[in-house]
Design a protein around this motif. Structure first.
Motif, PDB file in Angstrom:
ATOM      1  N   PRO A 264       0.836  -1.210   0.000  1.00 18.08           N
ATOM      2  CA  PRO A 264       0.000   0.000   0.000  1.00 18.08           C
ATOM      3  C   PRO A 264       0.869   1.257   0.000  1.00 18.08           C
ATOM      4  CG  PRO A 264      -0.746  -1.570   1.663  1.00 18.08           C
ATOM      5  CD  PRO A 264       0.585  -2.062   1.176  1.00 18.08           C
ATOM      6  N   TYR A 265       0.366   2.309  -0.619  1.00 21.36           N
ATOM      7  CA  TYR A 265       1.074   3.579  -0.622  1.00 21.36           C
ATOM      8  C   TYR A 265       0.072   4.727  -0.488  1.00 21.36           C
ATOM      9  CZ  TYR A 265      -0.100   3.499  -5.678  1.00 21.36           C
ATOM     10  OH  TYR A 265      -0.749   3.434  -6.889  1.00 21.36           O
ATOM     11  N   LYS A 266       0.590   5.913  -0.298  1.00 24.56           N
ATOM     12  CA  LYS A 266      -0.256   7.080  -0.062  1.00 24.56           C
ATOM     13  C   LYS A 266      -0.876   7.563  -1.362  1.00 24.56           C
ATOM     14  CE  LYS A 266       1.694  10.957   1.180  1.00 24.56           C
ATOM     15  NZ  LYS A 266       2.393  11.966   2.013  1.00 24.56           N
ATOM     16  N   GLY A 267      -2.183   7.676  -1.374  1.00 23.23           N
ATOM     17  CA  GLY A 267      -2.889   8.155  -2.551  1.00 23.23           C
ATOM     18  C   GLY A 267      -2.882   9.665  -2.636  1.00 23.23           C
ATOM     19  N   PRO A 268      -3.550  10.225  -3.652  1.00 23.59           N
ATOM     20  CA  PRO A 268      -3.474  11.665  -3.900  1.00 23.59           C
ATOM     21  C   PRO A 268      -4.047  12.527  -2.788  1.00 23.59           C
ATOM     22  CG  PRO A 268      -5.084  10.617  -5.335  1.00 23.59           C
ATOM     23  CD  PRO A 268      -4.314   9.527  -4.692  1.00 23.59           C
ATOM     24  N   TYR A 269      -4.978  11.989  -1.994  1.00 24.26           N
ATOM     25  CA  TYR A 269      -5.581  12.786  -0.928  1.00 24.26           C
ATOM     26  C   TYR A 269      -5.165  12.299   0.460  1.00 24.26           C
ATOM     27  CZ  TYR A 269      -8.371  14.438  -4.810  1.00 24.26           C
ATOM     28  OH  TYR A 269      -8.758  14.970  -6.011  1.00 24.26           O
ATOM     29  N   GLY A 270      -4.062  11.562   0.507  1.00 24.55           N
ATOM     30  CA  GLY A 270      -3.567  11.069   1.776  1.00 24.55           C
ATOM     31  C   GLY A 270      -4.137   9.728   2.185  1.00 24.55           C
ATOM     32  N   GLU A 271      -5.051   9.187   1.379  1.00 23.38           N
ATOM     33  CA  GLU A 271      -5.618   7.876   1.681  1.00 23.38           C
ATOM     34  C   GLU A 271      -4.628   6.781   1.309  1.00 23.38           C
ATOM     35  OE1 GLU A 271      -6.442   8.210  -2.711  1.00 23.38           O
ATOM     36  OE2 GLU A 271      -6.083   9.520  -0.997  1.00 23.38           O
ATOM     37  N   THR A 272      -4.888   5.574   1.754  1.00 20.20           N
ATOM     38  CA  THR A 272      -4.038   4.437   1.417  1.00 20.20           C
ATOM     39  C   THR A 272      -4.609   3.711   0.208  1.00 20.20           C
ATOM     40  OG1 THR A 272      -3.359   4.140   3.714  1.00 20.20           O
ATOM     41  CG2 THR A 272      -3.082   2.254   2.241  1.00 20.20           C
ATOM     42  N   THR A 273      -3.748   3.370  -0.732  1.00 19.02           N
ATOM     43  CA  THR A 273      -4.187   2.694  -1.959  1.00 19.02           C
ATOM     44  C   THR A 273      -3.152   1.647  -2.356  1.00 19.02           C
ATOM     45  OG1 THR A 273      -4.847   3.010  -4.278  1.00 19.02           O
ATOM     46  CG2 THR A 273      -3.072   4.403  -3.440  1.00 19.02           C
TER      47      THR A 273
END
Length: 462
Positions: A264-273
């Motif tokens: 998992p990594y940090k998505g564009p809005y700080g969410e996990t993706t």
């Protein structure tokens, strides 16, 4: 009229923060007078009202004011022509700007709508700037508001394609390019433009084109792929296959995914993706089997380590079943991240690859920030591919258009902030250690200026 900006991924709002929906003009940093407005004024002075005029400028970072203009600034250029500064790169959050003639939105519009934030002044009136899921392509928010607005904008005007292609071919001829491969986001209609130029004897480059199957790059709203849609697209791809002679050939369908990673990594809005799949694995497998049965040269597009894991497992399954033999010379485009074992496995299946060097130059810092320093060792791994026996070409999909710049970036792995990514500069599986400033320690000199990171999509690929 339309103005195009490129990948403003670090402007308002910061990528790591939550977009702020309201902003008082008195406390916002964007100037009323802007370089963009002066460019717009110059173009509209010779463009009839109601007519579109296309021009390109580099990133907003290159503007003296360092920001996108608002509607008031663009209105100073023209109120008779609709103006849109596009978010032309697969960065999210992204940013776009409109003048009043193009805006078509008022104070009744919500501050946010399905991943899109509408900036408003202290009085609640839209300023003309929007952010979030506003990029023009690879935008998969399934947002009705965006689809309705974007569906009214004539992004592609057919009459402009022949002169644009002629100019691009001449530019590439001047750089020593004799052959191009158009295998990404190519619908049959796009390939038809090359067909027309070929029939008119106007091609100055040899062109190999591949129609995209189950494509999702340019669609406003992407329907979930299924077997019926796959069969329909494959039939269209098969219908336009052919060897038209030395200058023009069509061979192969294309499929794609989007940066699915193992961790998992940090998505564009700080969410996990963990990334996004455009096409589920069962449909990918069916597509590969059908393409092999029809004798089509497969063209896959993707960039994440998890994507490669899934595709390679499917290729192994097809190889065991006798569907493929390893001599098909299928192609994988982008291959943004690739580890040593994956490179060896692709080589064993006889794959060729294309890589856009600007994924390091323009996005390396973003990958570092969102995924961690460790991923840079697998980023744009040219040396690793070559050592494994893979035939590699540099792509201009996200720049640079100059093949010599691509060669330089393949060696230097320069990132936009002037450092060298610790990618596979040595033999397979090795890394170059800590980033080294461009030009330091006998390193090749950096590519001049930010154009390599901000080049807009080109109609040619090397």
């Amino acid at each position: 009229m339309r103005a195009r900006s490129t990948s403003p991924d670090q402007s308002w709002p910061p990528a790591s923060s939550t977009p702020t929906p309201t902003c008082s003009t008195s406390r916002c940093p964007w100037p009323r007078s802007s370089t963009s407005a002066r460019h717009a004024r110059g173009r509209t002075s010779s463009t009839p009202s109601g007519s579109a005029h296309f021009y390109e400028k580099e990133s907003w970072r290159d503007l003296p004011e360092g920001a996108l203009p608002d509607a008031a600034a663009l209105d100073a250029a023209t109120t008779e022509h609709p103006v849109m500064i596009q978010a032309w790169a697969p960065h999210v959050p992204n940013h776009a700007a409109f003048n009043s003639a193009a805006l078509g939105i008022d104070a009744d519009l919500p501050d946010g709508e399905g991943g899109i934030t509408v900036e408003k002044d202290a009085g609640g009136r839209p300023t003309g700037r929007v952010s979030g899921a506003v990029n023009d392509y690879y935008n998969h928010t399934h947002n009705d508001f965006r689809a309705e607005v974007w569906g009214r904008i004539p992004f592609i005007q057919p009459q402009l394609l022949p002169p644009a292609l002629s100019g691009a071919m001449a530019e590439q001829n001047g750089l020593g390019v004799t052959t191009i491969y158009e295998g990404h986001a190519m619908d049959p209609e796009h390939i038809g433009v090359y067909e027309a130029l070929y029939q008119a004897g106007a091609l100055t480059l040899r062109v190999l084109a591949a129609p995209e199957v189950l494509g999702s790059a340019l669609d406003i709203k992407v329907a979930a792929p299924d077997e019926d849609k796959l069969a329909e697209h494959l039939a269209k791809a098969e219908a336009i296959q052919g060897d038209r002679g030395e200058m023009f050939k069509v061979n192969g369908p294309g499929y794609n995914g989007h940066l699915a990673m193992r961790e998992p990594y940090k998505g564009p809005y700080g969410e996990t993706t963990e990334g996004h799949w455009f096409i589920p694995s069962d449909i990918i497998e069916l597509a590969l089997r059908e393409a092999a049965r029809r004798g089509l040269r497969v063209n896959l597009c993707g960039g994440g380590l998890k994507e490669h894991d899934v595709v390679l497992d499917l290729l192994g399954k097809l190889r065991t079943d006798g569907v493929i033999k390893g001599g098909e010379h299928w192609i994988f485009q982008h291959s943004i991240f690739l580890d040593a074992r994956q490179a060896e496995r692709y080589a064993g299946h006889g794959f060729d690859m294309t890589v856009s060097t600007a994924f390091t130059y323009g996005k390396g810092e973003m990958y570092r920030e969102r995924m961690g320093e460790q991923v840079l060792a697998d980023l744009n791994a040219f040396r690793r591919m070559l050592d494994s026996g893979i035939k590699v070409a540099a792509g201009t999909d996200w720049g640079p258009k100059n093949p010599w710049e691509s060669m330089a970036l393949a060696v230097t792995h320069t990132m936009g902030k002037g450092v060298r990514a610790p990618t596979t500069a040595g033999r397979s599986g090795s890394a170059s250690g800590r980033p080294t400033p461009c030009g330091a320690g006998g390193r090749p000199r950096c590519s001049a200026g930010p154009a390599s990171a901000t080049s807009t999509r080109s109609v040619t690929r090397t």
